[in-house]
Each structure stands twice: as C-alpha cells, then as structure tokens.
Motif scaffolding. Structure first.
Motif, PDB file in Angstrom:
ATOM      1  N   ILE A 219       0.843  -1.194   0.000  1.00 29.05           N
ATOM      2  CA  ILE A 219       0.000   0.000   0.000  1.00 29.05           C
ATOM      3  C   ILE A 219       0.880   1.246   0.000  1.00 29.05           C
ATOM      4  O   ILE A 219       1.791   1.372   0.813  1.00 29.05           O
ATOM      5  CB  ILE A 219      -0.928   0.020   1.231  1.00 29.05           C
TER       6      ILE A 219
ATOM      7  N   PRO B 106       0.426   5.114   0.651  1.00 30.85           N
ATOM      8  CA  PRO B 106      -0.577   6.035   1.182  1.00 30.85           C
ATOM      9  C   PRO B 106      -0.493   7.436   0.581  1.00 30.85           C
ATOM     10  O   PRO B 106       0.516   7.826   0.000  1.00 30.85           O
ATOM     11  CB  PRO B 106      -0.232   6.080   2.673  1.00 30.85           C
TER      12      PRO B 106
ATOM     13  N   ASP C  42      -2.444   1.961  -4.582  1.00 34.30           N
ATOM     14  CA  ASP C  42      -1.952   3.332  -4.489  1.00 34.30           C
ATOM     15  C   ASP C  42      -3.138   4.216  -4.105  1.00 34.30           C
ATOM     16  O   ASP C  42      -4.035   4.445  -4.907  1.00 34.30           O
ATOM     17  CB  ASP C  42      -1.352   3.764  -5.819  1.00 34.30           C
ATOM     18  N   GLN C  43      -3.129   4.691  -2.879  1.00 35.62           N
ATOM     19  CA  GLN C  43      -4.255   5.482  -2.384  1.00 35.62           C
ATOM     20  C   GLN C  43      -4.418   6.798  -3.133  1.00 35.62           C
ATOM     21  O   GLN C  43      -5.512   7.356  -3.159  1.00 35.62           O
ATOM     22  CB  GLN C  43      -4.089   5.785  -0.895  1.00 35.62           C
ATOM     23  N   ARG C  44      -3.371   7.280  -3.771  1.00 40.62           N
ATOM     24  CA  ARG C  44      -3.462   8.532  -4.523  1.00 40.62           C
ATOM     25  C   ARG C  44      -4.282   8.369  -5.784  1.00 40.62           C
ATOM     26  O   ARG C  44      -4.858   9.321  -6.292  1.00 40.62           O
ATOM     27  CB  ARG C  44      -2.060   9.028  -4.895  1.00 40.62           C
TER      28      ARG C  44
ATOM     29  N   ASP D 248      -6.338   5.187  -6.410  1.00 42.00           N
ATOM     30  CA  ASP D 248      -7.518   4.362  -6.122  1.00 42.00           C
ATOM     31  C   ASP D 248      -8.318   5.001  -4.990  1.00 42.00           C
ATOM     32  O   ASP D 248      -8.034   4.801  -3.817  1.00 42.00           O
ATOM     33  CB  ASP D 248      -7.075   2.948  -5.731  1.00 42.00           C
ATOM     34  N   ARG D 249      -9.307   5.781  -5.342  1.00 39.36           N
ATOM     35  CA  ARG D 249     -10.125   6.474  -4.332  1.00 39.36           C
ATOM     36  C   ARG D 249     -10.953   5.494  -3.507  1.00 39.36           C
ATOM     37  O   ARG D 249     -11.369   5.808  -2.407  1.00 39.36           O
ATOM     38  CB  ARG D 249     -11.041   7.506  -4.991  1.00 39.36           C
TER      39      ARG D 249
ATOM     40  N   TRP E 224      -9.838   2.651  -2.277  1.00 37.66           N
ATOM     41  CA  TRP E 224      -8.783   1.727  -1.845  1.00 37.66           C
ATOM     42  C   TRP E 224      -9.224   0.836  -0.696  1.00 37.66           C
ATOM     43  O   TRP E 224      -8.769  -0.298  -0.597  1.00 37.66           O
ATOM     44  CB  TRP E 224      -7.514   2.497  -1.488  1.00 37.66           C
ATOM     45  N   LYS E 225     -10.117   1.313   0.167  1.00 34.93           N
ATOM     46  CA  LYS E 225     -10.590   0.477   1.283  1.00 34.93           C
ATOM     47  C   LYS E 225     -11.360  -0.728   0.757  1.00 34.93           C
ATOM     48  O   LYS E 225     -11.206  -1.841   1.259  1.00 34.93           O
ATOM     49  CB  LYS E 225     -11.456   1.282   2.239  1.00 34.93           C
TER      50      LYS E 225
END
Length: 69
Positions: free
Chosen positions: A7, A9, A43-45, A47-48, A50-51
């Motif tokens: 992950i 962040p 990639d949280q940047r 994939d909105r 991501w959860k």
C-alpha cells in the motif's frame, strides 16, 4: 489473489491529491518479491476506493504480509 499486498498512502507531499513521482519504494520492494509471490499494489493517490480494494483482496486469500510505505 495477492499473497503480498503493498500500500502506498496519500502523503502530505501530495499536490491536490496527486504526487509528482512514482511510488518507488513500493515498486522497488515489488521487484524483489514478484518471482516468489503474487503482488497487489494499492496506491491510495489513484484508487479512491482503496478500502474496498483492500477488503476484496483480503477476502480472496489471507496474504503472507501487507506492507505500507
């Protein structure tokens, strides 16, 4: 089915939700592991949701490890 989940962040260095560079720390680690494990990079940047992505990966199979940069 990912055996290893990595992950990247969102950080305080992001500009308007997007960083300038690639997630090199995660990519570097993935290059060392890909021959022995299947890898999922979240990639949280980018994939909105991501959860949801993480939950789905954890439902499929219990990973060997989850790494966070």
């Amino acid at each position: 089915m990912a055996e290893v989940i990595l992950i990247y962040p969102i950080t305080t260095l992001d500009k308007k939700g997007y960083s300038i560079g690639l997630p090199l720390s995660i990519l570097n680690l993935a290059t060392l592991l890909y021959k022995k494990y299947s890898i999922k990079i979240i990639d949280q940047r980018v994939d909105r949701k991501w959860k949801i992505t993480l939950r789905e990966e954890l439902k499929k199979e219990k990973p060997v490890c989850v790494g966070i940069s």
